[in-house]
Design an enzyme around this catalytic site. Structure first.
Site, short mmCIF file in Angstrom:
data_model
loop_
_atom_site.label_atom_id
_atom_site.label_comp_id
_atom_site.label_asym_id
_atom_site.label_seq_id
_atom_site.Cartn_x
_atom_site.Cartn_y
_atom_site.Cartn_z
N HIS A 1 0.82 -1.22 0.00
CA HIS A 1 0.00 0.00 0.00
C HIS A 1 0.86 1.27 0.00
O HIS A 1 0.36 2.34 -0.31
CB HIS A 1 -1.06 -0.02 1.11
CG HIS A 1 -0.56 0.28 2.49
ND1 HIS A 1 -0.29 -0.71 3.42
CD2 HIS A 1 -0.32 1.44 3.12
CE1 HIS A 1 0.10 -0.15 4.55
NE2 HIS A 1 0.09 1.15 4.40
N ASP B 1 1.21 -7.72 2.27
CA ASP B 1 1.33 -6.28 2.01
C ASP B 1 2.80 -5.84 1.88
O ASP B 1 3.35 -5.21 2.78
CB ASP B 1 0.64 -5.52 3.15
CG ASP B 1 0.33 -4.08 2.78
OD1 ASP B 1 0.89 -3.58 1.80
OD2 ASP B 1 -0.48 -3.45 3.50
N SER C 1 3.89 2.11 8.52
CA SER C 1 3.68 1.17 7.44
C SER C 1 5.00 0.94 6.73
O SER C 1 5.70 1.88 6.39
CB SER C 1 2.68 1.72 6.43
OG SER C 1 1.39 1.39 6.84
N1 ARG Z 1 -4.66 0.34 7.38
C1 ARG Z 1 -3.35 0.36 6.80
C2 ARG Z 1 -2.71 1.75 6.92
O1 ARG Z 1 -3.26 2.59 7.58
C3 ARG Z 1 -3.37 -0.13 5.39
C4 ARG Z 1 -4.01 0.76 4.40
C5 ARG Z 1 -4.04 0.28 2.99
N2 ARG Z 1 -5.01 -0.74 2.72
C6 ARG Z 1 -6.31 -0.53 2.34
N3 ARG Z 1 -7.10 -1.56 2.17
N4 ARG Z 1 -6.81 0.67 2.15
O2 ARG Z 1 -2.01 2.30 6.12
N1 GLU Z 2 -1.21 1.20 7.62
C1 GLU Z 2 -0.65 2.27 8.41
C2 GLU Z 2 0.34 3.08 7.63
O1 GLU Z 2 0.53 3.79 7.09
C3 GLU Z 2 0.04 1.72 9.58
C4 GLU Z 2 -1.01 1.25 10.41
C5 GLU Z 2 -1.23 2.12 11.57
O2 GLU Z 2 -1.76 3.24 11.47
O3 GLU Z 2 -0.85 1.59 12.61
O4 GLU Z 2 0.97 3.87 7.72
#
Ligand code: ARG
Ligand code: GLU
Length: 673
Positions: free
Chosen positions: A83, A204, A609
């Site tokens: 991502h 991921d 991330s």
């Molecule tokens: N929750 C994770 C973060 O905050 C992954 C985000 C990307 N994935 C998604 N299905 N939108 O970055």
């Molecule tokens: N998916 C998130 C990221 O960008 C990390 C997950 C979180 O917020 O802990 O940066």
């Protein structure tokens, strides 16, 4: 009542900091090292951070502007999340070369794809410059001086609400090439359905390579550039980690606010989150509907949909968590007790003033949310604000834009804006136009019908005809909203926040004096941090324990060709059937399988991330990519019982590169233990 709260907070205070909470400055990790070693860390503070010798920090980068990445070979090979590389993968994708759907694997260095604009930043050093700032030196000057005439990029960041200042010096590399990405059916497996959730089965990850000039220095893209030689890269452990084993996450957490007053929590929980969630629900429904009807639209809006949905879902989890933890009431009780303690000290009265300032801020803050999440969510406003409208190459701005979708969104956003924003914050221009048109629908019809910037073709024609873009309806609308915002919202919003920050400087010191036995870590601000904890499951609900590991078997259970988010590649089904897992197969949960993801108690947030999750020996165990839904309130209120970060197991990453990507040759340059 008061007495009860008193004992409660005194008790919490005497426990000091809760186990596993905290994001620590690497240069001060010496202060935590005994605790880390007691929990299973086997190296030294100098191994984590050093200015004199290569340390783990030299194997970590800020990837782009909001993710982390780690070096895994002596030839500049880098891992981050799928991502995090999504924008790049999408940029290289088309209906003919659909790397989002099919994945991408460079089979030689020559096939690695350049990504103009993408950078990675290595931290060269960090330094406490509080005394210099307090002696009156300008932070811009301190930073400028540290850049050594352009060799580095530097900034001075405040910690603990301007009670401390740190200088961060970075070396920024600019030639970063895409080496490999799994198909989205692996890299985004579970999609927005599983996002922020456990059990999780997302592969991921993405693979990039850093290129440098022949002297190993940063350079713009050039075919002459060579792979970067890092000072340090991670060795990879294929042994995994069991529940209870020590782990740490080393990366760039973006933003937390652990020391704010109840007012901020109340605003988040009862005003801001509900409004923003509602507005995004409407936008997402419109986009998803259009995507379901057309493949080109699905690709075009894939990245936008994912990023709108991500925060949308996080806010929902955060609100649930804050409500469940009764964070507002808990903070209010703490504040009542602080007030009593502060009587007669320099901290007396700081809280009542903070409460007043927050009350004054409320109308501006919520209106600002509506400007950002409703008005500026209309993509046409973004296009109208692009200076490049007058320049040659406008096509890239329209590559992922559908005016039809934007029209539908505009109608709904303007309706919400009209219903929820106080009349004094609605521009006169808009009120008049709306009256002339008779309805929001008619206004949007007029706006999109007469604007010349809703498509690249129209824009170019208009340009040839000598069209005055300043008079374009989209530009007029943007100007009207910007003008009102600049005149009636921004000045109050900015000055109140400035006052609030100054009050926090005092309140922060007050909290530290009040709980002198507690260790206060600085809030995250996208600077390099270490968080440590252990692999751990958690009680998700009464009677439901979530184990900390998932496996390939779980992917197969979710597999469903009918559901986009769960439709895995046939090659993965075949591998599961043949059980030819090679060196990545393990005996787990009572059968032969491949480990996929795991949970640990490291305190992380957005920006983490792509961060390496590391064992006690300093070896890479996986790549951090998420938190569980119930733990997203940890940005404001960390709960050691519930908060878990989610990582993809490095063995699954290598399995996918090797067995699905057929790019096993990449493993030869890694150090695999
Ligand atoms: N929750 C994770 C973060 O905050 C992954 C985000 C990307 N994935 C998604 N299905 N939108 O970055
Ligand atoms: N998916 C998130 C990221 O960008 C990390 C997950 C979180 O917020 O802990 O940066």
């Amino acid at each position: 009542m008061k007495k009860f709260f008193l004992t409660l907070t005194l008790l919490c205070g005497s426990l000091g900091l809760f186990a596993d909470e905290g994001m620590w400055l690497p240069s001060l990790i010496g202060e935590r090292i005994d605790d880390m070693r007691a929990k299973g860390f086997e190296l030294t503070a100098e191994d984590i951070y050093s200015v004199n010798q290569a340390a783990l920090k030299d194997a970590i980068v800020l990837f782009g502007r909001g993710c982390t990445g780690e070096l895994v070979s002596a030839e500049g090979l880098l891992f981050t999340n799928h991502h995090c590389g999504y924008g790049q993968i999408q940029a290289h994708s088309s209906v003919e070369h659909d790397y989002l759907t099919n994945g991408f694997w460079a089979m030689s260095r020559a096939e690695e794809l350049p990504n103009p604009g993408l950078t990675v930043s290595f931290l060269v050093k960090m330094e406490d410059v509080t005394s210099r700032v307090e002696a009156g030196e300008k932070i811009e000057k301190i930073a400028k001086e540290a850049e050594e005439g352009g060799k580095y990029s530097a900034s001075v960041e405040s910690l603990y609400y301007n009670n401390k200042y740190y200088l961060f010096v970075y070396q920024v590399y600019r030639d970063i090439r895409l080496v490999g990405a799994p198909p989205s059916s692996i890299g985004k497996f579970g999609g927005d359905t599983d996002n922020w959730m456990w059990p999780r089965h997302t592969g991921d990850f993405t693979v990039f390579r850093i290129y440098a000039d022949k002297d190993n220095n940063p350079a713009d893209y050039s075919p002459e550039n060579v792979p970067y030689t890092p000072k340090r890269h991670f060795a990879i452990s294929t042994k995994g980690a069991a529940e209870g084993d020590f782990t740490f996450v080393y990366g760039f957490p973006g933003s937390t606010r652990e020391y704010v007053t109840s007012d901020f929590i109340d605003y988040t929980l009862n005003h801001s989150n509900p409004a923003k969630i509602h507005l995004r629900t409407i936008r997402l429904d419109i986009i998803a509907e259009a995507q379901s009807k057309d493949v080109a639209t699905r690709i075009m809006y894939a990245s936008k949909h994912a990023s709108i949905a991500n925060a949308w879902k996080k806010w929902q989890g955060e609100s649930l968590g804050l409500a469940r933890r009764a964070t507002v009431a808990k903070k209010q009780a703490y504040e009542a007790e602080f007030e009593q303690w502060a009587a007669g000290t320099e901290y007396e009265g700081v809280l009542p003033v903070l409460h007043t300032k927050y009350a004054e801020l409320l109308p501006y803050a919520i209106t600002r949310d509506y400007y950002n999440e409703a008005i500026y969510a209309i993509e046409l406003m973004g296009l109208a604000s692009t200076k490049k409208l007058y320049a040659e190459d406008v096509e890239p701005h329209y590559k992922d834009y559908s005016p039809a979708i934007d029209r539908l969104i505009a109608v709904e956003m303007l309706r919400e804006f009209g219903e929820n924003v106080a009349p004094e914050f609605v521009p006169e221009w808009y009120t008049q136009k709306l009256a002339e048109c008779g309805s929001v629908e008619a206004f949007v019809e007029w706006l999109f019908g007469s604007s010349r910037i809703t498509s690249a073709t129209d824009l170019k024609e208009a340009r040839l005809a000598g069209y005055d873009f300043e008079s374009d309806p989209a530009k007029a609308m943007l100007n009207a909203f910007n003008a009102l915002y600049t005149e009636k919202i921004a000045p109050h919003y900015t000055s109140l926040n400035k006052e609030i920050t100054e009050l926090y400087k005092n309140y922060m010191r007050g909290q530290m004096a009040h709980q002198s036995e507690r260790t206060f870590y600085p809030d995250a601000n996208l600077t390099l941090r270490v968080a440590y904890g252990s692999v751990a499951g958690y009680e998700a609900a009464d009677g439901i324990y979530h184990k900390p590991y998932t496996t390939l078997d779980g992917i197969i259970e979710k597999d469903n060709p009918e559901i986009y988010d769960y439709d895995i590649p046939q090659s993965l089904r075949d591998l599961y059937a043949s059980k030819e897992y090679g060196r990545w197969g393990v005996e787990m949960n009572g059968h032969y399988t491949v480990p996929v993801a795991f949970l640990a108690k490291n305190h992380t947030t957005g920006g983490n991330s792509g961060s390496p999750i590391i064992n006690g020996k300093g070896e890479l165990l996986g790549i951090n990519f998420d938190r569980t839904w119930l733990s997203t309130m940890s940005d404001l209120d960390y709960d050691p019982d519930i908060c878990r970060n989610i990582s993809v197991d490095i063995r699954y990453v290598l399995f996918v590169i090797d067995k699905i990507g057929g790019a096993g040759y990449l493993l030869d340059e890694m150090t695999i233990n």
